[in-house]
Design an enzyme around this catalytic site. Structure first.
Site, short mmCIF file in Angstrom:
data_model
loop_
_atom_site.label_atom_id
_atom_site.label_comp_id
_atom_site.label_asym_id
_atom_site.label_seq_id
_atom_site.Cartn_x
_atom_site.Cartn_y
_atom_site.Cartn_z
N ASN A 9 0.86 -1.18 0.00
CA ASN A 9 0.00 0.00 0.00
C ASN A 9 0.90 1.23 0.00
OD1 ASN A 9 -1.81 2.05 0.51
ND2 ASN A 9 -2.35 1.35 2.57
N LYS A 11 0.10 4.25 -0.26
CA LYS A 11 -0.56 5.43 0.34
C LYS A 11 -0.34 6.66 -0.54
CE LYS A 11 -0.06 3.27 4.81
NZ LYS A 11 -0.16 3.42 6.24
N HIS A 96 -9.56 0.56 4.98
CA HIS A 96 -8.29 0.86 5.66
C HIS A 96 -8.57 1.80 6.83
CE1 HIS A 96 -4.27 2.29 6.48
NE2 HIS A 96 -3.82 1.25 5.81
N GLU A 98 -7.07 4.27 7.93
CA GLU A 98 -6.92 5.71 7.64
C GLU A 98 -8.17 6.23 6.93
OE1 GLU A 98 -3.14 5.38 5.61
OE2 GLU A 98 -2.23 4.79 7.51
N GLU A 168 -5.19 -5.38 10.45
CA GLU A 168 -4.21 -4.31 10.67
C GLU A 168 -4.52 -3.61 11.99
OE1 GLU A 168 -2.37 -3.07 6.68
OE2 GLU A 168 -4.07 -1.78 7.06
N GLY A 174 2.33 2.07 10.76
CA GLY A 174 3.25 3.20 10.62
C GLY A 174 3.91 3.62 11.92
N SER A 213 3.47 -2.26 10.35
CA SER A 213 4.92 -2.26 10.55
C SER A 213 5.56 -3.61 10.24
CB SER A 213 5.27 -1.79 11.96
OG SER A 213 4.79 -0.47 12.16
#
Ligand code: PEP
Length: 250
Positions: A9, A11, A96, A98, A168, A174, A213
């Site tokens: 991904n 992003k 996701h 985010e 996730e 991240g 991560s």
């Protein structure tokens, strides 16, 4: 045997020219990856056309990071699943954290996006995962169950056959803080049991990827777990050598 998958991904990173270079490097190094491992990259919308050309004839498949919840029309700034599929993408990342957190994507919206994905032959990579406070208060299983029941349970069995799930944990995305392999396995096994409640034996065939991560140094331990079928990789997917090293970790 379930598919083994490593998906990157990207992003909101790279210009189209940089994305083409990254895709070229990934495609070149993908020759070192075992045939039974599927590779997917998800660049920004603006790169899909050029990256599709770069990846043509290679073993690396293309995904988008999102799609619109409507088919077409007056939805300024949106990109439809049909447009994405027409550029040669086969997958779309949906749900996701985010998108859920910063763009208010609810299960209701995600159900519409899933419908658009399936109507245009895109395979969804549906993301689930709990926030730190939810894990710390012991709510992580309930949170993930709700994300599955509200969206995945709405699918027809033949749609479920084409689904990929990514677990996730939000606290690991991240942050450099990875779930331990045991934490990942525990949640992946739980997700599979929740899927089996609705879809029975089909749940055994659903690929469940770990994201958060994941990097070359921890991928081997994570991928060694029975219910971890690969990874959805953020930061490390921006370095071709790292992405491929992860894909060689099965
Ligand atoms: C992601 O956002 O899908 C992700 C897994 O990111 P990272 O690998 O950077 O934690």
């Amino acid at each position: 045997m379930r598919k083994q998958i490593v998906a990157g991904n990207w992003k909101m990173n790279t210009t189209p020219a940089e994305g083409t270079e990254l895709a070229k490097a990934v495609a070149e190094l993908s020759k070192e990856v075992a045939d039974n491992v599927s590779l997917i990259v998800a660049p920004p919308f603006t790169h899909l056309c050029s990256v599709a050309k770069t990846l043509a004839g290679t073993k690396v498949a293309l995904s988008s990071q999102n799609c619109a919840d409507q088919a077409s029309g007056a939805y300024t700034g949106e990109v439809s699943a049909r447009m994405i599929a027409s550029l040669g993408a086969s997958y779309v990342i949906l749900g996701h954290s985010e998108r859920r957190e910063y763009y208010g994507e609810t299960s209701e919206i995600l159900n519409k996006k899933m419908a658009q994905a399936y109507a245009n032959d895109l395979t969804p990579i549906y993301c689930v995962g709990e926030k730190l406070n939810e894990r710390e208060t012991g709510k992580h299983f309930d949170v993930v169950r709700a994300q599955i029941e509200e969206v995945v349970y709405q699918l027809a069995p033949e749609q479920f056959d084409r689904l990929i799930i990514a677990y996730e944990p939000v606290w690991a995305i991240g942050t450099g803080k990875t779930a331990t392999a045991d934490q990942a396995q525990e949640m992946h096994a739980y997700i599979r049991s929740v899927l089996a409640e609705k879809f029975g034996d089909k749940a055994a065939a659903c690929p469940i990827l770990y994201g958060g991560s994941c990097k070359p140094s921890n991928a081997k331990e994570l991928f060694a777990k029975t219910d971890v079928d690969g990874g959805l990789i953020g930061g490390a997917s921006l370095v071709a050598a790292d992405f491929i090293a992860i894909a060689k970790s099965f």
